[in-house]
Write an enzyme that holds these catalytic residues in place. Structure first.
Site, short mmCIF file in Angstrom:
data_model
loop_
_atom_site.label_atom_id
_atom_site.label_comp_id
_atom_site.label_asym_id
_atom_site.label_seq_id
_atom_site.Cartn_x
_atom_site.Cartn_y
_atom_site.Cartn_z
N ASN A 115 0.80 -1.23 0.00
CA ASN A 115 0.00 0.00 0.00
C ASN A 115 0.83 1.28 0.00
O ASN A 115 0.60 2.18 -0.80
CB ASN A 115 -0.89 0.02 1.25
CG ASN A 115 -2.15 -0.76 1.01
OD1 ASN A 115 -2.70 -0.72 -0.08
ND2 ASN A 115 -2.61 -1.49 2.01
N ASP A 139 0.18 -9.54 3.68
CA ASP A 139 -1.02 -9.04 4.36
C ASP A 139 -2.28 -9.11 3.49
O ASP A 139 -3.39 -9.07 4.00
CB ASP A 139 -0.82 -7.59 4.82
CG ASP A 139 0.40 -7.42 5.71
OD1 ASP A 139 0.85 -8.43 6.28
OD2 ASP A 139 0.90 -6.29 5.80
N ARG A 174 -3.78 -28.13 26.52
CA ARG A 174 -3.56 -26.70 26.71
C ARG A 174 -4.36 -25.85 25.72
O ARG A 174 -4.83 -26.34 24.70
CB ARG A 174 -2.08 -26.37 26.47
CG ARG A 174 -1.18 -26.76 27.62
CD ARG A 174 0.28 -26.56 27.22
NE ARG A 174 1.14 -26.78 28.36
CZ ARG A 174 2.44 -27.03 28.28
NH1 ARG A 174 3.04 -27.13 27.11
NH2 ARG A 174 3.16 -27.19 29.37
N HIS A 183 -0.58 -6.74 9.66
CA HIS A 183 -0.71 -5.30 9.87
C HIS A 183 -2.12 -5.00 10.36
O HIS A 183 -2.55 -5.64 11.32
CB HIS A 183 -0.35 -4.57 8.56
CG HIS A 183 0.10 -3.17 8.80
ND1 HIS A 183 -0.22 -2.14 7.94
CD2 HIS A 183 0.84 -2.62 9.78
CE1 HIS A 183 0.30 -1.01 8.41
NE2 HIS A 183 0.95 -1.28 9.53
O1 F6P Z 1 3.48 -5.74 5.61
C1 F6P Z 1 4.11 -6.93 5.90
C2 F6P Z 1 4.43 -7.01 7.36
O2 F6P Z 1 5.11 -8.22 7.58
C3 F6P Z 1 3.25 -6.86 8.31
O3 F6P Z 1 2.49 -8.04 8.39
C4 F6P Z 1 3.95 -6.47 9.58
O4 F6P Z 1 3.08 -5.76 10.42
C5 F6P Z 1 5.07 -5.61 9.09
O5 F6P Z 1 5.29 -5.96 7.75
C6 F6P Z 1 6.37 -5.74 9.83
O6 F6P Z 1 7.22 -4.74 9.37
P1 F6P Z 1 8.80 -4.68 9.53
O7 F6P Z 1 9.39 -5.52 8.44
O8 F6P Z 1 9.11 -3.24 9.31
O9 F6P Z 1 9.12 -5.18 10.88
#
Ligand code: F6P
Length: 346
Positions: A115, A139, A174, A183
């Protein structure tokens, strides 16, 4: 013989978080550009930073060979945002990018990203660069496409992880809480949660009540279900400073006294080889991107619509996010099968 086209020199860069299938897309772009259209292809390193610092190399057939199955990105990536930052230097970076694009003699630029990257791509196309976007992310939250590559691979990895939790959960009787990435979107948790037989699935798009979650787990325990699997998306509402899995499992422990463990799957979801479906999608996106360039169709992102790969204007994509609709058919059907989404709906 390569077909004739006005575009002769193209650049390609990858920006944002990596995911399986990026190299397959680079290969799709490169091989189509070289074999079908006789173009010269420049690989730009480290996302938009490479355009600022002039980090590039020509990609020939040898460099495009053997990368179809490779995880990550051979070009490297960064989360640099050229239009963001110190207001006193604002617009200098995009201007520099434009200058370097012109100096390199590029006719077009392929931008592979999510995005945020598509938003930047749109702004650069408004600055006069010939841009074609390719959507990627685990995502699956890019607006304007049915699906992004990387998603199918991540669903597969996450499902395998959940499968493995079942046996250890059963041995120890468990509750297992597993946190998945995504995200602000719940696509990955919804798909892997259903595919992995999750009993409770918590998504950012559905407001959950932690008491309902814990009551549901107690009910399961009392009705002789020996264990439960709770899949939580990283983007669910939670107290500041706590992980989603940490908060949910702590609440379960405190409110039910059931033995509970948590797993945060993390970057494993983004690593390694793409699934066959992702390899195919990446290849189709890559080939279509070059077809668009050959036709002079710029300021667009290639997207999947049903069985077709079509262009959508970047101006429609940038700044939006595709979230899971709360009445998604998979959610409706899952509810009927007894899966809880942590709310009152059945
Ligand atoms: O957008 C892909 C993603 O892996 C998300 O799922 C996650 O929130 C984010 O990137 C993690 O970002 P970074 O690589 O900056 O830790």
């Amino acid at each position: 013989m390569p077909s004739s086209t006005k575009a002769k020199r193209i650049g390609i860069l990858t920006a944002g978080g990596d995911c399986p299938g990026i190299n397959a897309a680079i290969r799709g772009v490169g091989k189509t550009a070289i074999y079908e259209y006789g173009m010269t292809v420049y690989g730009i390193s480290s996302g938009f930073r490479g355009l600022v610092d002039n980090l590039y190399t020509e990609l020939d057939e040898a460099q495009l060979s053997g990368i179809l199955t490779l995880g990550g990105t051979i070009l490297g990536t960064s989360r640099d945002k050229p239009f963001k930052g110190d207001p006193t230097v604002e617009n200098k970076i995009p201007k520099l990018i434009k200058k370097n694009y012109m100096d390199l003699g590029l006719d077009a630029l392929v931008v592979i990203g999510g995005n945020g990257t598509m938003k930047t791509a749109h702004k650069l196309s408004l600055e006069g660069l010939n841009i074609v976007g390719i959507p990627k992310t685990i995502d699956n939250d890019v607006w304007g496409t049915d699906v992004t590559f990387g998603f199918d691979s991540a669903v597969w990895i996450a499902t395998e992880a959940i499968d493995r939790l079942h046996s250890t959960a059963n041995s120890h009787k468990r509750i297992m809480v597993i946190e998945l990435m995504g995200h602000h979107a719940g696509w990955l948790s919804l798909y892997a949660g259903v595919a992995g037989g999750g009993d409770v699935i918590l998504l950012p798009e559905i407001d959950y009540d932690i008491e309902l979650v814990t009551r549901n787990l107690e009910r399961r325990a009392k009705s002789n279900k020996p264990y439960s699997i709770v899949v939580v998306a990283e983007g669910i509402k939670k107290p500041k400073g706590m992980s989603a899995a940490g908060y949910v499992s702590q609440s379960i422990r405190e409110m039910t006294k059931l033995e509970t463990r948590e797993t945060i799957l993390g970057y494993i979801q983004r690593g390694g080889t793409p699934t066959p479906m992702d390899r195919i999608l990446s290849t189709r996106f890559g080939a279509k991107a070059v077809e668009m360039i050959a036709e002079g169709n710029y300021g667009i992102m290639v997207s999947k619509a049903g069985e077709h790969i079509i262009p959508v204007p970047l101006e429609e994509v940038g700044g939006k996010s595709k979230l899971v609709p709360a009445d998604h058919p998979l959610i409706r059907k899952s509810r009927k099968m007894g899966i809880s989404f942590g709310d009152r709906k059945m």
